[in-house]
Motif scaffolding. Structure first.
Motif, PDB file in Angstrom:
ATOM      1  N   SER A 250      -3.467   2.213  -9.786  1.00 46.36           N
ATOM      2  CA  SER A 250      -3.471   3.630  -9.440  1.00 46.36           C
ATOM      3  C   SER A 250      -4.787   3.977  -8.751  1.00 46.36           C
ATOM      4  CB  SER A 250      -3.303   4.428 -10.740  1.00 46.36           C
ATOM      5  OG  SER A 250      -3.682   5.737 -10.526  1.00 46.36           O
ATOM      6  N   ALA A 251      -4.728   4.352  -7.485  1.00 45.39           N
ATOM      7  CA  ALA A 251      -5.947   4.703  -6.739  1.00 45.39           C
ATOM      8  C   ALA A 251      -5.573   5.461  -5.475  1.00 45.39           C
ATOM      9  CB  ALA A 251      -6.720   3.439  -6.365  1.00 45.39           C
ATOM     10  N   ASP A 252      -6.562   6.197  -4.961  1.00 44.92           N
ATOM     11  CA  ASP A 252      -6.368   6.921  -3.702  1.00 44.92           C
ATOM     12  C   ASP A 252      -6.823   6.001  -2.566  1.00 44.92           C
ATOM     13  OD1 ASP A 252      -6.473   8.568  -1.499  1.00 44.92           O
ATOM     14  OD2 ASP A 252      -7.322  10.277  -2.578  1.00 44.92           O
ATOM     15  N   ILE A 253      -5.900   5.650  -1.684  1.00 44.41           N
ATOM     16  CA  ILE A 253      -6.260   4.715  -0.605  1.00 44.41           C
ATOM     17  C   ILE A 253      -7.264   5.322   0.366  1.00 44.41           C
ATOM     18  CG2 ILE A 253      -4.207   3.269  -0.737  1.00 44.41           C
ATOM     19  CD1 ILE A 253      -2.907   4.911   1.432  1.00 44.41           C
TER      20      ILE A 253
ATOM     21  N   PHE B 203       3.364  10.162   6.749  1.00 46.29           N
ATOM     22  CA  PHE B 203       3.217  11.611   6.747  1.00 46.29           C
ATOM     23  C   PHE B 203       2.369  12.102   5.573  1.00 46.29           C
ATOM     24  CE2 PHE B 203       7.468  10.744   8.751  1.00 46.29           C
ATOM     25  CZ  PHE B 203       6.921  10.650  10.020  1.00 46.29           C
ATOM     26  N   ASP B 204       1.752  11.154   4.853  1.00 42.67           N
ATOM     27  CA  ASP B 204       0.808  11.515   3.792  1.00 42.67           C
ATOM     28  C   ASP B 204      -0.625  11.361   4.263  1.00 42.67           C
ATOM     29  OD1 ASP B 204       2.679  12.093   1.759  1.00 42.67           O
ATOM     30  OD2 ASP B 204       3.021   9.960   1.477  1.00 42.67           O
ATOM     31  N   LEU B 205      -0.811  10.804   5.457  1.00 44.06           N
ATOM     32  CA  LEU B 205      -2.174  10.514   5.925  1.00 44.06           C
ATOM     33  C   LEU B 205      -2.454  11.206   7.252  1.00 44.06           C
ATOM     34  CD1 LEU B 205      -2.352   6.631   5.333  1.00 44.06           C
ATOM     35  CD2 LEU B 205      -3.020   8.436   3.749  1.00 44.06           C
TER      36      LEU B 205
ATOM     37  N   VAL C 268       0.846  -1.199   0.000  1.00 44.56           N
ATOM     38  CA  VAL C 268       0.000   0.000   0.000  1.00 44.56           C
ATOM     39  C   VAL C 268       0.885   1.255   0.000  1.00 44.56           C
ATOM     40  CG1 VAL C 268      -1.724   1.292   1.309  1.00 44.56           C
ATOM     41  CG2 VAL C 268      -1.830  -1.206   1.255  1.00 44.56           C
ATOM     42  N   GLY C 269       0.715   2.128  -1.006  1.00 45.14           N
ATOM     43  CA  GLY C 269       1.594   3.299  -1.153  1.00 45.14           C
ATOM     44  C   GLY C 269       2.958   2.831  -1.633  1.00 45.14           C
ATOM     45  N   CYS C 270       2.933   2.049  -2.716  1.00 51.29           N
ATOM     46  CA  CYS C 270       4.143   1.320  -3.145  1.00 51.29           C
ATOM     47  C   CYS C 270       5.189   2.217  -3.795  1.00 51.29           C
ATOM     48  CB  CYS C 270       3.760   0.205  -4.111  1.00 51.29           C
ATOM     49  SG  CYS C 270       2.972   0.808  -5.623  1.00 51.29           S
ATOM     50  N   GLY C 271       4.830   3.481  -4.130  1.00 49.82           N
ATOM     51  CA  GLY C 271       5.796   4.349  -4.807  1.00 49.82           C
ATOM     52  C   GLY C 271       6.183   3.744  -6.138  1.00 49.82           C
ATOM     53  N   PHE C 272       7.466   3.736  -6.458  1.00 49.63           N
ATOM     54  CA  PHE C 272       7.846   3.155  -7.744  1.00 49.63           C
ATOM     55  C   PHE C 272       8.081   1.647  -7.662  1.00 49.63           C
ATOM     56  CE2 PHE C 272      12.034   4.339  -6.213  1.00 49.63           C
ATOM     57  CZ  PHE C 272      12.924   3.455  -6.795  1.00 49.63           C
TER      58      PHE C 272
ATOM     59  N   ILE D 200      -0.333  -0.524  -4.827  1.00 45.30           N
ATOM     60  CA  ILE D 200      -1.326   0.529  -5.051  1.00 45.30           C
ATOM     61  C   ILE D 200      -0.688   1.860  -4.674  1.00 45.30           C
ATOM     62  CG2 ILE D 200      -2.406   0.118  -2.777  1.00 45.30           C
ATOM     63  CD1 ILE D 200      -5.058   1.004  -4.023  1.00 45.30           C
ATOM     64  N   ASP D 201      -0.878   2.864  -5.557  1.00 45.80           N
ATOM     65  CA  ASP D 201      -0.331   4.188  -5.273  1.00 45.80           C
ATOM     66  C   ASP D 201      -1.149   5.215  -6.062  1.00 45.80           C
ATOM     67  OD1 ASP D 201       2.641   5.118  -4.014  1.00 45.80           O
ATOM     68  OD2 ASP D 201       1.652   6.604  -5.299  1.00 45.80           O
ATOM     69  N   MET D 202      -1.242   6.420  -5.505  1.00 37.28           N
ATOM     70  CA  MET D 202      -2.028   7.462  -6.180  1.00 37.28           C
ATOM     71  C   MET D 202      -1.222   8.177  -7.265  1.00 37.28           C
ATOM     72  SD  MET D 202      -1.974  10.362  -3.195  1.00 37.28           S
ATOM     73  CE  MET D 202      -3.489  11.060  -3.684  1.00 37.28           C
ATOM     74  N   SER D 203       0.068   7.888  -7.379  1.00 38.73           N
ATOM     75  CA  SER D 203       0.912   8.577  -8.369  1.00 38.73           C
ATOM     76  C   SER D 203       1.387   7.613  -9.443  1.00 38.73           C
ATOM     77  CB  SER D 203       2.140   9.190  -7.700  1.00 38.73           C
ATOM     78  OG  SER D 203       1.755  10.108  -6.736  1.00 38.73           O
TER      79      SER D 203
HETATM   80  C1  LIG Z   1       7.276   8.164   0.997  1.00 36.42           C
HETATM   81  S1  LIG Z   1       6.567   7.243  -0.290  1.00 36.42           S
HETATM   82  C2  LIG Z   1       6.886   5.572   0.242  1.00 36.42           C
HETATM   83  C3  LIG Z   1       6.988   4.611  -0.913  1.00 36.42           C
HETATM   84  C4  LIG Z   1       7.281   3.167  -0.507  1.00 36.42           C
HETATM   85  N1  LIG Z   1       6.216   2.621   0.326  1.00 36.42           N
HETATM   86  C5  LIG Z   1       8.602   3.054   0.216  1.00 36.42           C
HETATM   87  O1  LIG Z   1       8.633   2.660   1.380  1.00 36.42           O
HETATM   88  O2  LIG Z   1       9.632   3.347  -0.408  1.00 36.42           O
HETATM   89  C6  LIG Z   1       4.812   7.395   0.037  1.00 36.42           C
HETATM   90  C7  LIG Z   1       3.980   6.881  -1.117  1.00 36.42           C
HETATM   91  O3  LIG Z   1       2.619   6.853  -0.700  1.00 36.42           O
HETATM   92  C8  LIG Z   1       1.813   7.294  -1.782  1.00 36.42           C
HETATM   93  N2  LIG Z   1       0.556   7.838  -1.243  1.00 36.42           N
HETATM   94  C9  LIG Z   1       0.408   8.846  -0.372  1.00 36.42           C
HETATM   95  N3  LIG Z   1      -0.893   9.084  -0.136  1.00 36.42           N
HETATM   96  C10 LIG Z   1      -1.578   8.194  -0.874  1.00 36.42           C
HETATM   97  C11 LIG Z   1      -2.964   7.960  -1.075  1.00 36.42           C
HETATM   98  N4  LIG Z   1      -3.889   8.690  -0.456  1.00 36.42           N
HETATM   99  N5  LIG Z   1      -3.325   6.965  -1.932  1.00 36.42           N
HETATM  100  C12 LIG Z   1      -2.389   6.221  -2.563  1.00 36.42           C
HETATM  101  N6  LIG Z   1      -1.059   6.417  -2.423  1.00 36.42           N
HETATM  102  C13 LIG Z   1      -0.658   7.394  -1.584  1.00 36.42           C
HETATM  103  C14 LIG Z   1       2.662   8.382  -2.438  1.00 36.42           C
HETATM  104  O4  LIG Z   1       2.267   8.596  -3.793  1.00 36.42           O
HETATM  105  C15 LIG Z   1       4.073   7.776  -2.345  1.00 36.42           C
HETATM  106  O5  LIG Z   1       4.410   7.027  -3.476  1.00 36.42           O
END
Ligand SMILES: C[S@@+](CC[C@H](N)C(=O)[O-])C[C@H]1O[C@@H](n2cnc3c(N)ncnc32)[C@H](O)[C@@H]1O
Length: 286
Positions: A115-118, A139-141, A73-77, A96-99
């Motif tokens: 691609s989705a908003d968690i 820190f995104d939530l 969840v929030g997998c980034g790249f 899953i990631d929003m970007s």
């Molecule tokens: C700091 S990165 C961490 C990436 C990876 N999990 C890692 O440990 O390297 C946070 C990731 O969470 C994703 N993210 C943040 N808020 C999100 C949301 N509401 N829905 C989906 N992805 C989200 C961001 O796009 C970003 O890729």
């Protein structure tokens, strides 16, 4: 697929084993990675070394046997997913990631990226996954969004499946006077976002409140800042450089003085033995 760590120049310079199975590039093209991605890759390598593994959930045998469904969840790249998919190729992986701009063009056959908003919930049926992994989305939530996310994880996990959350505490310990002074504006900014920088103090409580988890284990490890402490010190130094540069953006310091200021902060963190804590929560769905 599967170009080794040597493609990540900063990770290599930081002293990681270039023959390691870990750290796979996505396209095999070294220039694919910008500084931010290399930074994420470096952080990933450090965090894996800190814990001694890409995961602590007691499912190594099951992963080796294959057939598990894993969600990041929030997998980034996708660096964690790609390593897992290579190490345990007979399982299937979803990120899953929003970007989606982060997603690679070429992904391993056993990986799917969504691609989705968690915050809209996890777009998967009940009991879909054997293992859900969350790292560094803290820190995104907002805190309420954490509550929803952990509830969603408990729904999407199969009974007996594991949820593993790894997050940092945004509170450096043993700070010297310069770091305290310079990070003041940064902390004012973070406070204005209403993000709980100490969400790690709540995660176990949130997990328990779902009444869906048992055996919740909470582990803590230090993540060092500056250049001190054992074989990872060059890696910590490289990563600290980027953290300090980031904090400096919140100050009035002229960009041409950044390098000098970073050197001062680095020496100070090394002398004071500055660090912050990483937390890991491993829980089993009843
Ligand atoms: C700091 S990165 C961490 C990436 C990876 N999990 C890692 O440990 O390297 C946070 C990731 O969470 C994703 N993210 C943040 N808020 C999100 C949301 N509401 N829905 C989906 N992805 C989200 C961001 O796009 C970003 O890729």
């Amino acid at each position: 697929m599967g170009i080794a760590i040597s493609k990540f120049s900063r990770a290599k310079k930081a002293g990681f084993d270039t023959t390691s199975q870990y750290l796979y590039t996505i396209t095999g093209t070294p220039n694919t990675y910008d500084r931010e991605q290399e930074n994420v890759a470096l952080r990933h390598s450090i965090v894996r070394e800190i814990w001694g593994s890409n995961f602590l959930s007691p499912i190594s045998c099951e992963l080796k046997n294959g057939g598990l469904k894993v969600l990041d969840v929030g997998c980034g790249f996708g660096i964690w997913l790609f390593e897992m998919s290579s190490e345990f190729p007979n399982c299937s992986y979803t990120g899953i990631d929003m970007s989606p701009k982060l997603f690679a063009a070429n992904i391993p056959k056993n990986v799917k990226l969504v691609s989705a908003d968690i915050n809209d919930g996890l777009p998967f049926p009940d009991d879909s996954f054997d293992f859900i992994f969350i790292r560094n989305v803290g820190f995104d939530l907002l805190e309420t969004q954490w509550v929803s996310l952990i509830n969603e994880c408990s729904r999407a996990l199969k009974p007996g499946g594991y949820l593993e959350v790894t997050e940092a505490e945004l509170r450096s310990m043993n700070c010297g006077p310069n770091l305290i002074k310079l990070s003041k504006k940064f902390h004012e900014y973070v406070a204005s976002t209403k993000v709980n920088t100490l969400i790690v103090e709540k995660i176990e409580v949130i997990m328990r409140s779902t009444n869906k988890f048992q055996d919740i284990d909470h582990h803590t490890r230090p993540f060092l800042q500056g250049c001190w402490g054992g074989p990872l010190k060059d890696a910590y130094k490289s990563y600290s450089t980027d953290i300090f540069r980031f904090v400096l953006k919140f100050t009035d310091i002229n960009e041409k003085d950044y390098d000098n200021t970073i050197n001062i902060l680095m020496d100070e963190a090394t002398v004071h033995k500055t660090y912050f804590n990483l937390h890991k929560f491993v829980s089993k769905k009843i």
